[in-house]
Design an enzyme around this catalytic site. Structure first.
Site, PDB file in Angstrom:
ATOM      1  N   HIS A   1      -9.812  44.051  14.496  1.00 21.00           N
ATOM      2  CA  HIS A   1     -11.148  43.883  13.901  1.00 21.00           C
ATOM      3  C   HIS A   1     -12.083  45.061  14.192  1.00 21.00           C
ATOM      4  O   HIS A   1     -12.716  45.612  13.298  1.00 21.00           O
ATOM      5  CB  HIS A   1     -11.824  42.626  14.468  1.00 21.00           C
ATOM      6  CG  HIS A   1     -11.001  41.399  14.429  1.00 21.00           C
ATOM      7  ND1 HIS A   1     -10.924  40.594  13.319  1.00 21.00           N
ATOM      8  CD2 HIS A   1     -10.218  40.800  15.364  1.00 21.00           C
ATOM      9  CE1 HIS A   1     -10.152  39.556  13.566  1.00 21.00           C
ATOM     10  NE2 HIS A   1      -9.706  39.666  14.802  1.00 21.00           N
TER      11      HIS A   1
HETATM   12  C1  BDR Z   1     -14.065  39.768  17.643  1.00 24.23           C
HETATM   13  O1  BDR Z   1     -13.922  38.920  18.771  1.00 24.23           O
HETATM   14  C2  BDR Z   1     -13.243  39.581  19.798  1.00 24.23           C
HETATM   15  O2  BDR Z   1     -12.305  38.756  20.394  1.00 24.23           O
HETATM   16  C3  BDR Z   1     -12.663  40.828  19.191  1.00 24.23           C
HETATM   17  O3  BDR Z   1     -12.646  41.881  20.149  1.00 24.23           O
HETATM   18  C4  BDR Z   1     -13.571  41.142  18.043  1.00 24.23           C
HETATM   19  O4  BDR Z   1     -14.673  41.923  18.441  1.00 24.23           O
HETATM   20  C5  BDR Z   1     -13.336  39.149  16.474  1.00 24.23           C
HETATM   21  O5  BDR Z   1     -13.882  37.901  16.196  1.00 24.23           O
END
Ligand code: BDR
Ligand code: CA
Length: 311
Positions: free
Chosen positions: A238
């Protein structure tokens, strides 16, 4: 072309680590003025250590500031999927330099002043540090050129049915950021979920003999194994997509909406609600929301970046 001055605020975290590596490989395009870390994927001592260790391992000397250990008003909820330390089974040599002497909120402010109105703030964790910076330094809102966030979602969530993790952990902080008036780009979960890590990408990276690719492959291998344990065959990086949108903005298509963050109801805590139908007539659109992503372009960009570090 002059380099884009950037402050990077993370909760490292597996996909944060890949975003950091991408940033650290892009110093021809960006000038990393500073980093900060916040509790989120793991407790603060882990996210700060991971951030400093990665920057240090890659030879970057920008200050790494220690941020908030807790959300603004809620109890911290850490992610389980990044392992106890935030980086699963990946071990990085400990940095030999200290953390910044500034708190994260002062560090963000200092970098914003230094960049003279040009600073891009990248946030890939809960937004506590920037929210605090805006409270402590009310003039900060006029000193940041753009906020780019991985967080929120135009539809759906990964922590609850309605809410994305970063927004869920500290919804009050994200609300402050989105209401701040700073031009903001949201690279939300609904878009990052479209970029599932393809096998060919990790195999291309595996062939490379540079320290960036070697660390990335370890992190990605862990993500895939861990996700399998949770019943998923894919992994999403992400946070790297949010970074990509800074140096390669064409990777996403955005549309501006009025967005607010639900804080009141437990059921929808952290839900980022966009006014798709333009029914809220007394509020101007405040957030550029990613709606589409060039998936192939994103992975090509990432692979090329790692290849660019090959001797
Ligand atoms: C986000 O949540 C975290 O666990 C990841 O690093 C990312 O920033 C995705 O929902
Ligand atoms: Ca993150």
């Amino acid at each position: 072309m002059s380099r884009i001055p950037v402050h990077i605020d993370v909760d490292t975290g597996t996909d944060d680590a890949i975003a950091l590596l991408c940033a650290l490989m892009s110093e021809d395009k960006i000038d990393i003025l500073s980093f900060s870390a916040v509790a989120g994927n793991a407790p603060l001592d882990c996210t700060t250590k991971n951030t400093l260790d990665i920057a240090d391992m890659m030879g970057n000397k920008a200050p790494v500031a220690i941020g908030a250990a807790e959300p603004l008003i809620r109890d911290l909820r850490v992610a389980i999927s990044h392992g106890k330390t935030g980086l699963g089974n990946v071990v990085i040599p400990s940095a030999t330099r200290p953390f910044s002497e500034l708190s994260a909120y002062d560090q963000i402010y200092e970098s914003a002043c230094k960049a003279d109105g040009e600073l891009i703030y990248l946030g890939t964790g809960p937004q506590t540090n920037l929210a605090l910076a805006l409270k402590v330094h009310p003039d900060l809102k006029d000193k940041i050129k753009r906020v780019v966030l991985m967080g929120g979602s135009l539809i759906g969530g990964n922590t609850t049915q309605t809410s994305e993790f970063n927004a869920y952990v500290d919804p009050e902080a994200m609300k402050i950021v989105m209401r701040s008036g700073i031009p903001t780009t949201m690279v939300g979960l609904d878009v990052t979920l479209q970029t599932e890590l393809p096998v060919w990408v990790i195999e291309e990276l595996r062939k490379l003999d540079n320290k960036y690719a070697k660390l990335a492959v370890q992190v990605m291998d862990f993500m895939l194994i861990r996700n399998k344990e949770y019943g998923f065959d894919v992994a999403n990086i992400h946070d790297a997509l949010a970074f990509c949108a800074i140096v390669y903005p064409e990777v996403i298509k955005t549309k501006k909406y009025f967005i607010d963050v639900a804080t009141a109801e437990e059921m929808v805590r952290g839900m980022t609600v966009a006014d798709f139908r333009d029914v809220i007539t007394d509020k101007e659109p405040n957030v550029d929301c990613a709606e589409e992503v060039d998936v192939q372009g994103f992975w090509n960009w990432m692979v090329d970046l790692f290849k660019s570090k090959e001797a």
